[in-house]
Design an enzyme around this catalytic site. Structure first.
Site, mmCIF file in Angstrom:
data_model
loop_
_atom_site.group_PDB
_atom_site.id
_atom_site.type_symbol
_atom_site.label_atom_id
_atom_site.label_comp_id
_atom_site.label_asym_id
_atom_site.label_seq_id
_atom_site.Cartn_x
_atom_site.Cartn_y
_atom_site.Cartn_z
ATOM 1 N N ASP A 51 143.849 126.670 129.212
ATOM 2 C CA ASP A 51 142.472 126.568 129.088
ATOM 3 C C ASP A 51 141.719 126.210 127.946
ATOM 4 O O ASP A 51 141.671 126.220 126.937
ATOM 5 C CB ASP A 51 142.282 127.926 129.923
ATOM 6 C CG ASP A 51 140.541 127.787 131.298
ATOM 7 O OD1 ASP A 51 139.589 127.952 130.305
ATOM 8 O OD2 ASP A 51 140.323 126.842 131.593
ATOM 9 N N HIS A 63 144.930 124.657 138.625
ATOM 10 C CA HIS A 63 144.481 125.054 136.902
ATOM 11 C C HIS A 63 145.012 126.041 136.454
ATOM 12 O O HIS A 63 146.103 125.882 135.057
ATOM 13 C CB HIS A 63 142.903 125.422 136.966
ATOM 14 C CG HIS A 63 142.288 124.968 135.737
ATOM 15 N ND1 HIS A 63 141.768 124.954 134.325
ATOM 16 C CD2 HIS A 63 141.766 126.838 134.882
ATOM 17 C CE1 HIS A 63 141.389 124.887 133.936
ATOM 18 N NE2 HIS A 63 142.080 126.575 134.324
ATOM 19 N N TYR A 81 131.955 129.668 125.942
ATOM 20 C CA TYR A 81 131.325 128.124 126.614
ATOM 21 C C TYR A 81 130.197 128.191 125.244
ATOM 22 O O TYR A 81 129.461 127.340 125.590
ATOM 23 C CB TYR A 81 130.342 128.826 128.225
ATOM 24 C CG TYR A 81 131.851 128.748 129.038
ATOM 25 C CD1 TYR A 81 132.182 127.635 129.762
ATOM 26 C CD2 TYR A 81 132.020 129.579 129.046
ATOM 27 C CE1 TYR A 81 133.001 128.170 131.183
ATOM 28 C CE2 TYR A 81 133.388 130.232 130.313
ATOM 29 C CZ TYR A 81 134.069 128.906 130.463
ATOM 30 O OH TYR A 81 135.154 129.091 132.061
#
Length: 239
Positions: free
Chosen positions: A43, A210, A155
């Protein structure tokens, strides 16, 4: 990684710029007394691992990435595939100050609980979903002062790093991809080959999502160790 677990949690957005995250990896490797490593990331850790391999190719003997596309692939693919752009629409919401932290924490972190436990996006472990004890451990870490802000600041810096001025990876790469990833489309995995100037191996793991290292730990560990040990008889990778 800064902002996660018991690592330092600087609060400024600028502290999570990718050049700082990459330098963190370099400093850790050198602090441990090494000048090269086999680097593994998942990730956001995968994104940092890609970038570290691009900027410090001499320090990476082998790169292993789990469910994280090369940053250039992510940007290009999302712009050309509305379905992927929709899946990463939360990136835009997370650019807002304070509101995302509030929305993720209200009702006793209801949104995060749903993320980690739903059948489409949740964390599984050989078919066994998170126990209440597991969930409490995650929520305890994310409820610490500044923890949500630290995580969201990844982010908030994603657009500042693109487009990349350097893109090529020169070390051998193993990319592991859970076929049931709810956040990332599988088409990005094969496209990573365009940026690798060495051996590239892609393994799509059936039944994994994921969080594939928790969904299928035995398969993931076997594939990683096989890749790391290849060529050891011909050339030592210990540095």
């Amino acid at each position: 990684m800064r902002g996660y677990g018991e690592s330092d949690v600087p609060l400024s957005v600028e502290s999570y710029r990718f050049e700082h995250l990459v330098t963190d990896v370099r400093d850790i490797v050198e602090y441990l007394g090494y000048n090269r490593c086999c680097l593994v990331g998942h990730d956001w850790g995968g994104t940092v691992a890609w970038l570290f391999s691009i900027h410090y190719p001499e320090m990476v003997t082998k790169l292993i990435v789990l469910n994280s596309p090369h940053p250039s692939v992510y940007a290009d693919y999302a712009l050309r595939h509305p379905s992927q752009l929709l899946k990463c629409s939360s990136f835009f919401f997370y650019q807002l100050p304070r509101l995302p932290e509030l929305m993720l924490s209200i009702n006793d972190f209801k949104a995060l609980k749903a993320l980690f436990t739903s059948r489409s996006t949740g964390i599984g472990r050989k078919g066994r979903w998170l126990s209440s004890e597991d969930m409490e451990a995650y929520l305890y870490a994310l409820s610490q002062p500044g923890a949500l802000t630290g995580a969201l600041n990844y982010y908030r810096n994603v657009f500042s790093s693109l487009p990349l001025t350097q893109q090529c990876v020169r070390s051998p790469v193993l990319l592991l991809w859970g076929e049931c990833d709810a956040f990332l489309e599988q088409g990005m995995a094969e496209a990573c080959r365009l940026y690798i100037r060495n051996h590239f191996r892609l393994n799509i793991i059936s039944g994994a999502g994921h969080w594939l290292q928790q969904d299928q730990p035995d398969i993931v560990n076997t594939l990683m160790w096989t890749f790391i040990k290849e060529g050891e008889g011909r050339k030592s990778h210990r540095h």
